[in-house]
Design a protein around this motif. Sequence first.
Motif, PDB file in Angstrom:
ATOM      1  N   HIS A   1      52.954   8.250  96.488  1.00 41.58           N
ATOM      2  CA  HIS A   1      52.842   9.704  96.525  1.00 41.58           C
ATOM      3  C   HIS A   1      53.972  10.356  97.320  1.00 41.58           C
ATOM      4  O   HIS A   1      53.924  11.556  97.584  1.00 41.58           O
TER       5      HIS A   1
ATOM      6  N   SER B   1      55.111  14.154  97.443  1.00 36.38           N
ATOM      7  CA  SER B   1      54.043  15.019  96.943  1.00 36.38           C
ATOM      8  C   SER B   1      53.573  15.969  98.043  1.00 36.38           C
ATOM      9  O   SER B   1      53.650  15.655  99.229  1.00 36.38           O
ATOM     10  N   ASP B   2      53.076  17.138  97.640  1.00 36.81           N
ATOM     11  CA  ASP B   2      52.538  18.072  98.634  1.00 36.81           C
ATOM     12  C   ASP B   2      51.010  18.097  98.586  1.00 36.81           C
ATOM     13  O   ASP B   2      50.382  18.950  99.201  1.00 36.81           O
ATOM     14  N   GLN B   3      50.411  17.146  97.856  1.00 37.57           N
ATOM     15  CA  GLN B   3      48.958  17.054  97.790  1.00 37.57           C
ATOM     16  C   GLN B   3      48.487  15.897  98.672  1.00 37.57           C
ATOM     17  O   GLN B   3      49.175  14.883  98.804  1.00 37.57           O
TER      18      GLN B   3
ATOM     19  N   LYS C   1      42.805  15.942  98.552  1.00 36.15           N
ATOM     20  CA  LYS C   1      43.100  16.711  97.334  1.00 36.15           C
ATOM     21  C   LYS C   1      43.660  18.109  97.611  1.00 36.15           C
ATOM     22  O   LYS C   1      44.028  18.811  96.689  1.00 36.15           O
TER      23      LYS C   1
ATOM     24  N   ARG D   1      46.426  20.938  98.999  1.00 32.82           N
ATOM     25  CA  ARG D   1      47.887  21.047  98.914  1.00 32.82           C
ATOM     26  C   ARG D   1      48.400  21.861 100.096  1.00 32.82           C
ATOM     27  O   ARG D   1      47.645  22.585 100.735  1.00 32.82           O
ATOM     28  N   VAL D   2      49.691  21.759 100.351  1.00 39.38           N
ATOM     29  CA  VAL D   2      50.316  22.552 101.404  1.00 39.38           C
ATOM     30  C   VAL D   2      50.036  24.025 101.119  1.00 39.38           C
ATOM     31  O   VAL D   2      50.192  24.493  99.989  1.00 39.38           O
TER      32      VAL D   2
ATOM     33  N   ASP E   1      47.023  25.438 101.397  1.00 35.35           N
ATOM     34  CA  ASP E   1      45.588  25.653 101.172  1.00 35.35           C
ATOM     35  C   ASP E   1      44.876  25.935 102.489  1.00 35.35           C
ATOM     36  O   ASP E   1      45.172  25.313 103.517  1.00 35.35           O
TER      37      ASP E   1
END
Length: 189
Positions: A106, A109-111, A157, A159-160, A162
């Motif tokens: 990952h 990834s930003d998740q 789950k 993301r940046v 949230d």
Amino acid sequence: MSKAFTKESDAADEDDDLGGLPPLPPGGKNYITPAGYARLRAELLSLMDEERPKVVEAVHWAAKNGDRSENGDYLYGKKRLREIDRRIRFLTKRLEIAEVTDPSVHHGSDQVFFGATVTYADETGAAQSVTILGIDEAESTQRQVSWIAPISRTLLKARVGDVLKLVTPGGTQEIEVVAVDYPAPARAA
């Protein structure tokens, strides 16, 4: 009746097999990183190949010294042997059901997934970072949390950017995901 003719209780040994760790959630998997798996496997091999044979040898030597009921080396050695065997059973069971998951897939990834290092800000703006790992490898002193911890369950789950609601014993608070980082993939040699 002499203690020599009584069976030691295995029930206490079986109860302690978890080593103080919480059980896996029903239907849950025992996720672990490759590094965590390697550490547990190294500990298991060390116990089986090095420590246990040394203790068995010490118990054997102490048993030859006569009266076992007052022989501290023998009594301590037998107790230590039970502790080692309990840990070996625990590690064997956990490694058998381990689901090795490499967080580096990952990378970029930003998740938030398993293995992520997540920086989040609370309502006051104070930033904190945690790394989400398996229950057998997470060290709270290193700011690592297991994937079944409430903070992990909240963050997974996301993301940046949230904003999430974290339920704590002190009440519900809002947190915002500021950054997500994963280890870089290993280079092929």
